[in-house]
Design an enzyme around this catalytic site. Sequence first.
Site, PDB file in Angstrom:
ATOM      1  N   ARG A   1     -11.793  -0.875   2.804  1.00 14.34           N
ATOM      2  CA  ARG A   1     -12.194  -2.097   3.492  1.00 14.34           C
ATOM      3  C   ARG A   1     -13.645  -2.414   3.135  1.00 14.34           C
ATOM      4  O   ARG A   1     -14.421  -1.529   2.762  1.00 14.34           O
ATOM      5  CB  ARG A   1     -12.023  -1.948   5.002  1.00 14.34           C
ATOM      6  CG  ARG A   1     -10.559  -1.693   5.413  1.00 14.34           C
ATOM      7  CD  ARG A   1     -10.439  -1.444   6.903  1.00 14.34           C
ATOM      8  NE  ARG A   1      -9.047  -1.215   7.299  1.00 14.34           N
ATOM      9  CZ  ARG A   1      -8.462  -0.017   7.313  1.00 14.34           C
ATOM     10  NH1 ARG A   1      -9.173   1.060   6.969  1.00 14.34           N
ATOM     11  NH2 ARG A   1      -7.196   0.110   7.666  1.00 14.34           N
TER      12      ARG A   1
ATOM     13  N   LYS B   1     -12.198   2.669  10.681  1.00 16.03           N
ATOM     14  CA  LYS B   1     -11.557   1.959  11.786  1.00 16.03           C
ATOM     15  C   LYS B   1     -10.664   2.908  12.565  1.00 16.03           C
ATOM     16  O   LYS B   1     -10.307   2.641  13.712  1.00 16.03           O
ATOM     17  CB  LYS B   1     -10.715   0.794  11.246  1.00 16.03           C
ATOM     18  CG  LYS B   1     -11.469  -0.500  11.029  1.00 16.03           C
ATOM     19  CD  LYS B   1     -10.491  -1.630  10.726  1.00 16.03           C
ATOM     20  CE  LYS B   1     -11.184  -2.966  10.669  1.00 16.03           C
ATOM     21  NZ  LYS B   1     -10.206  -4.072  10.438  1.00 16.03           N
TER      22      LYS B   1
ATOM     23  N   HIS C   1     -10.978  -8.234   0.636  1.00 17.75           N
ATOM     24  CA  HIS C   1      -9.952  -7.491   1.368  1.00 17.75           C
ATOM     25  C   HIS C   1      -8.586  -7.581   0.676  1.00 17.75           C
ATOM     26  O   HIS C   1      -7.741  -6.704   0.821  1.00 17.75           O
ATOM     27  CB  HIS C   1      -9.835  -8.025   2.804  1.00 17.75           C
ATOM     28  CG  HIS C   1      -9.011  -7.143   3.697  1.00 17.75           C
ATOM     29  ND1 HIS C   1      -9.530  -6.012   4.310  1.00 17.75           N
ATOM     30  CD2 HIS C   1      -7.707  -7.208   4.076  1.00 17.75           C
ATOM     31  CE1 HIS C   1      -8.576  -5.435   5.023  1.00 17.75           C
ATOM     32  NE2 HIS C   1      -7.457  -6.141   4.895  1.00 17.75           N
TER      33      HIS C   1
ATOM     34  N   ARG D   1      -6.836  -4.699  -1.437  1.00 15.38           N
ATOM     35  CA  ARG D   1      -5.995  -3.674  -0.819  1.00 15.38           C
ATOM     36  C   ARG D   1      -4.524  -4.053  -0.974  1.00 15.38           C
ATOM     37  O   ARG D   1      -3.683  -3.214  -1.307  1.00 15.38           O
ATOM     38  CB  ARG D   1      -6.359  -3.538   0.666  1.00 15.38           C
ATOM     39  CG  ARG D   1      -7.724  -2.918   0.895  1.00 15.38           C
ATOM     40  CD  ARG D   1      -8.207  -3.055   2.332  1.00 15.38           C
ATOM     41  NE  ARG D   1      -7.306  -2.474   3.303  1.00 15.38           N
ATOM     42  CZ  ARG D   1      -7.194  -1.173   3.567  1.00 15.38           C
ATOM     43  NH1 ARG D   1      -7.918  -0.293   2.880  1.00 15.38           N
ATOM     44  NH2 ARG D   1      -6.375  -0.732   4.493  1.00 15.38           N
TER      45      ARG D   1
ATOM     46  N   HIS E   1      -4.016   3.479   6.560  1.00 12.56           N
ATOM     47  CA  HIS E   1      -3.222   2.841   7.608  1.00 12.56           C
ATOM     48  C   HIS E   1      -2.770   3.886   8.619  1.00 12.56           C
ATOM     49  O   HIS E   1      -2.520   5.041   8.262  1.00 12.56           O
ATOM     50  CB  HIS E   1      -1.981   2.166   7.010  1.00 12.56           C
ATOM     51  CG  HIS E   1      -2.307   0.889   6.316  1.00 12.56           C
ATOM     52  ND1 HIS E   1      -1.454   0.304   5.390  1.00 12.56           N
ATOM     53  CD2 HIS E   1      -3.385   0.069   6.396  1.00 12.56           C
ATOM     54  CE1 HIS E   1      -2.006  -0.813   4.942  1.00 12.56           C
ATOM     55  NE2 HIS E   1      -3.167  -0.978   5.536  1.00 12.56           N
TER      56      HIS E   1
ATOM     57  N   TYR F   1       2.965  14.469  13.726  1.00  7.78           N
ATOM     58  CA  TYR F   1       3.421  15.583  12.904  1.00  7.78           C
ATOM     59  C   TYR F   1       3.129  15.400  11.417  1.00  7.78           C
ATOM     60  O   TYR F   1       3.151  16.351  10.653  1.00  7.78           O
ATOM     61  CB  TYR F   1       4.925  15.791  13.104  1.00  7.78           C
ATOM     62  CG  TYR F   1       5.262  16.398  14.439  1.00  7.78           C
ATOM     63  CD1 TYR F   1       5.621  15.576  15.519  1.00  7.78           C
ATOM     64  CD2 TYR F   1       5.187  17.762  14.651  1.00  7.78           C
ATOM     65  CE1 TYR F   1       5.911  16.117  16.752  1.00  7.78           C
ATOM     66  CE2 TYR F   1       5.485  18.317  15.890  1.00  7.78           C
ATOM     67  CZ  TYR F   1       5.841  17.492  16.944  1.00  7.78           C
ATOM     68  OH  TYR F   1       6.121  18.038  18.169  1.00  7.78           O
TER      69      TYR F   1
END
Length: 405
Positions: A241, A268, A330, A333, A356, A366
């Site tokens: 980002r 983030k 951006h 991405r 993400h 997990y």
Amino acid sequence: MPLNDRQIKNAKPADKPYKLADGGGLYLAVTPSGGKLWRLKYRIDGKEKLLSIGKYPAVSLVEAREAADNARKSIAAGIDPAAAKQQAKKEKQAALLNTFEHLARQWHKDNLHRWKPNHAERLLHHFERDVFPTIGQTPIDGLAVSDIKAVLERIAERGAVSYAEKIRQWIGAVYDYAAMLEITDRNPARALAKFLPKPKAEHMPALPKEDLAEFYRRLLLADVTQQNRIALLLIMLVFVRNNELRGGQWAEIDFKQRLWTIPAARMKRPRIHLIPLSDWAAELLQELHTITGDTPYLFPSRTKQNGYISENTLGKIMNGMGYKGRAVPHGFRRLASTILNEQGFRADPIERQLAHVEENKIRSAYNAAEYLEERAAFMQWYSDYLRERYRQALAMLEAGETKAV
């Protein structure tokens, strides 16, 4: 007298071919090389004909007699068994030639003049990887909607829904080509036009991959500082980002391990972010270090002491290059995600490289795998992919395409 198995087994080759009759026109031809071939002599429409039934012992005496009986029934019905056999053979050969793969390759070859070489190469690669292994050997007229659907579902499961739609369109084009050749009048791909979900709306415009070389050409000509030019090159390579790149600090870069570690405090998301550095990314950072290495930041501000470049810096540069409303930082991405998914790299490592968060909280709890080896591999592949477009831009400039932007 009818033949028996003992006679057939004991039949020895002679200097000349000879026959052992079984009756009703059926006989065994024994060749000088030792071959034993079943034949049926018959007449139809006043002409004497010969039907090849098969080779002994692959075709037994019982099977030969059964085949002869079936042939006699066809003759009684006015059907020539030898001609019918030849027709069946031709149809089988035609079916083999009319497999989806055969026709797709023929379609590809006949359309090469319409495409740029790199696009034509990629298109065939996509078929070879995601289509031919599943449906390639099936006659094109034997494929059902469910067969095409299965191909698309496997691709969509990787997260490459847009790519799956392209595959559907290309399969449909092959069917249109086959229809033009009067091989089929079906198109199961067309029935799936609304099968795939529409990609989520993307509000950040992204540069099309076809425009990469032109983007690099404009960037090389742009009136910007070298450190800002490197900033754009890097954000494309590592697709972080904007705030993650511009706030980067030299303490986060490990040149020896070829790794950039962004602390959780700057992300983030509540976790560190690891970026395997490709050859080109490492080279750019080494060059950048000679410019800003005496400061804490990769991209220090020219106006603020102990600060870094503004969140608008890279966007303004791109606007000045002619991409206002067409592409933003951006969007790189999205570009990286699309290309990597289209190349068949696994979705989970790509999502981790994009930092993400897994929406499924149980799975997220997990799934602590970092996939660093896989990520390093596709980051290097992507770097090489982008660098090739960069070299194309350099070639444009060497060819005299130096009009200022």
